[in-house]
Design a protein around this motif. Structure first.
Motif, PDB file in Angstrom:
ATOM      1  N   PHE A 171       4.821   9.911   6.720  1.00 20.38           N
ATOM      2  CA  PHE A 171       6.129  10.016   6.359  1.00 20.38           C
ATOM      3  C   PHE A 171       6.883  10.584   7.436  1.00 20.38           C
ATOM      4  CE2 PHE A 171       4.361   9.872   2.009  1.00 20.38           C
ATOM      5  CZ  PHE A 171       5.282   9.325   0.961  1.00 20.38           C
ATOM      6  N   LEU A 172       6.482  11.585   8.330  1.00 25.37           N
ATOM      7  CA  LEU A 172       7.069  12.178   9.472  1.00 25.37           C
ATOM      8  C   LEU A 172       7.295  10.906  10.434  1.00 25.37           C
ATOM      9  CD1 LEU A 172       5.220  15.305   9.867  1.00 25.37           C
ATOM     10  CD2 LEU A 172       7.619  15.016   8.587  1.00 25.37           C
ATOM     11  N   LYS A 173       6.531  10.119  10.767  1.00 26.26           N
ATOM     12  CA  LYS A 173       6.673   9.080  11.925  1.00 26.26           C
ATOM     13  C   LYS A 173       7.737   8.079  11.058  1.00 26.26           C
ATOM     14  CE  LYS A 173       2.097   8.949  13.165  1.00 26.26           C
ATOM     15  NZ  LYS A 173       0.723   8.184  13.232  1.00 26.26           N
ATOM     16  N   ALA A 174       7.950   7.740   9.865  1.00 27.49           N
ATOM     17  CA  ALA A 174       8.975   7.043   9.429  1.00 27.49           C
ATOM     18  C   ALA A 174      10.425   7.789   9.291  1.00 27.49           C
ATOM     19  CB  ALA A 174       8.836   6.816   7.939  1.00 27.49           C
ATOM     20  N   ALA A 175      10.367   9.081   9.358  1.00 25.93           N
ATOM     21  CA  ALA A 175      11.662   9.938   9.470  1.00 25.93           C
ATOM     22  C   ALA A 175      12.015   9.781  10.987  1.00 25.93           C
ATOM     23  CB  ALA A 175      11.470  11.534   9.021  1.00 25.93           C
ATOM     24  N   ARG A 176      11.310   9.697  11.901  1.00 25.78           N
ATOM     25  CA  ARG A 176      12.003   9.480  13.383  1.00 25.78           C
ATOM     26  C   ARG A 176      12.205   8.038  13.394  1.00 25.78           C
ATOM     27  NH1 ARG A 176       7.179  12.801  13.838  1.00 25.78           N
ATOM     28  NH2 ARG A 176       6.156  11.285  14.750  1.00 25.78           N
ATOM     29  N   THR A 198       0.937  -0.993   0.041  1.00 24.62           N
ATOM     30  CA  THR A 198       0.009  -0.087  -0.210  1.00 24.62           C
ATOM     31  C   THR A 198       0.854   1.348  -0.029  1.00 24.62           C
ATOM     32  OG1 THR A 198      -1.618  -1.219   1.502  1.00 24.62           O
ATOM     33  CG2 THR A 198      -1.754   1.071   1.138  1.00 24.62           C
ATOM     34  N   VAL A 199       0.582   2.209  -0.645  1.00 24.38           N
ATOM     35  CA  VAL A 199       1.347   3.565  -0.877  1.00 24.38           C
ATOM     36  C   VAL A 199       0.979   4.359   0.248  1.00 24.38           C
ATOM     37  CG1 VAL A 199       2.081   5.409  -2.379  1.00 24.38           C
ATOM     38  CG2 VAL A 199       1.663   3.086  -3.399  1.00 24.38           C
ATOM     39  N   LEU A 200       2.016   5.144   1.142  1.00 27.91           N
ATOM     40  CA  LEU A 200       1.843   6.058   1.913  1.00 27.91           C
ATOM     41  C   LEU A 200       1.573   7.281   1.134  1.00 27.91           C
ATOM     42  CD1 LEU A 200       4.780   5.441   4.315  1.00 27.91           C
ATOM     43  CD2 LEU A 200       2.512   4.712   4.814  1.00 27.91           C
ATOM     44  N   LYS A 201       0.385   8.012   1.668  1.00 28.98           N
ATOM     45  CA  LYS A 201      -0.031   9.367   0.941  1.00 28.98           C
ATOM     46  C   LYS A 201       0.090  10.441   1.932  1.00 28.98           C
ATOM     47  CE  LYS A 201      -2.346   6.873  -2.563  1.00 28.98           C
ATOM     48  NZ  LYS A 201      -3.486   6.463  -2.873  1.00 28.98           N
ATOM     49  N   LYS A 202       0.034  10.274   3.381  1.00 29.17           N
ATOM     50  CA  LYS A 202      -0.289  11.241   4.226  1.00 29.17           C
ATOM     51  C   LYS A 202       1.150  11.588   4.955  1.00 29.17           C
ATOM     52  CE  LYS A 202      -4.227   9.136   6.457  1.00 29.17           C
ATOM     53  NZ  LYS A 202      -4.980   8.800   7.712  1.00 29.17           N
ATOM     54  N   ARG A 203       1.165  12.894   5.030  1.00 27.70           N
ATOM     55  CA  ARG A 203       2.509  13.683   5.377  1.00 27.70           C
ATOM     56  C   ARG A 203       2.803  12.922   6.868  1.00 27.70           C
ATOM     57  NH1 ARG A 203       6.157  17.682   5.740  1.00 27.70           N
ATOM     58  NH2 ARG A 203       6.356  18.788   7.399  1.00 27.70           N
ATOM     59  N   SER A 204       1.678  12.734   8.016  1.00 23.19           N
ATOM     60  CA  SER A 204       2.312  12.230   8.946  1.00 23.19           C
ATOM     61  C   SER A 204       2.718  10.851   9.006  1.00 23.19           C
ATOM     62  CB  SER A 204       0.781  12.309   9.936  1.00 23.19           C
ATOM     63  OG  SER A 204      -0.084  11.392   9.341  1.00 23.19           O
ATOM     64  N   ARG A 250       3.435  -0.923   4.128  1.00 23.12           N
ATOM     65  CA  ARG A 250       3.107   0.247   3.340  1.00 23.12           C
ATOM     66  C   ARG A 250       4.436   1.043   2.919  1.00 23.12           C
ATOM     67  NH1 ARG A 250      -1.101   3.691   7.169  1.00 23.12           N
ATOM     68  NH2 ARG A 250       0.793   3.990   8.074  1.00 23.12           N
ATOM     69  N   VAL A 251       4.477   1.672   1.961  1.00 24.96           N
ATOM     70  CA  VAL A 251       5.661   2.115   1.467  1.00 24.96           C
ATOM     71  C   VAL A 251       5.300   3.618   0.638  1.00 24.96           C
ATOM     72  CG1 VAL A 251       5.523   0.863  -0.878  1.00 24.96           C
ATOM     73  CG2 VAL A 251       7.641   1.713   0.054  1.00 24.96           C
ATOM     74  N   GLY A 252       6.286   4.374   0.993  1.00 27.77           N
ATOM     75  CA  GLY A 252       6.302   5.565   0.278  1.00 27.77           C
ATOM     76  C   GLY A 252       7.650   6.154  -0.568  1.00 27.77           C
TER      77      GLY A 252
END
Length: 143
Positions: free
Chosen positions: A38-43, A30-36, A70-72
């Protein structure tokens, strides 16, 4: 020779759909679409390779716990103009389709970040090896 999505008789029939281009099952990634997201993955955990940066995190129990990966995908303007960024993201998407169903883990989020110059120019087999290496490192740190 006609392309695979062309009808056999050469006529367009209403309701006909071309075959899916993806090689993996539609419910696997499933593709990540929400900014939140992406931010959780960045941490979370990250691993750099020659051609990309991979961020990975296991979703918390209170989050959506479907048995999917899930992947972005993202590229900064350092990668180049819009054409170069889109090319890099297309290559990352294909690498993810090929590697994540086998080496990724259900219940995890991954973000693949393109690097300037190397994501577009690196040979595809090396790109796949880089993603496998990054996943081994991310999952190896978890134990």
């Amino acid at each position: 020779m006609t392309p695979p999505e062309a009808p056999v008789d050469g006529k367009n029939h209403p309701g006909d759909k071309p075959p899916a281009a993806s090689v993996c099952a539609p419910d696997t990634l499933t593709v990540l679409k929400k900014r939140s997201d992406f931010l959780k993955a960045a941490r979370a955990r990250r691993q750099g390779t020659s051609s990309m940066m991979v961020q990975g995190r296991k979703r918390a129990p209170d989050e959506d716990q479907e048995a999917v990966i899930r992947v972005g995908f993202t590229c900064s303007k350092k990668v180049g103009n819009a054409v170069a960024r889109n090319r890099a993201k297309r290559r990352l998407r294909e690498a993810a389709r090929a590697i994540l169903p086998e080496h990724g883990r259900a219940g995890w989020d991954y973000v693949l970040i393109g690097r300037a110059g190397s994501t577009s120019d690196r040979p595809y087999s090396a790109l796949l090896d880089d993603l496998r290496y990054a996943l081994r490192k991310i999952h190896g740190a978890q134990k």
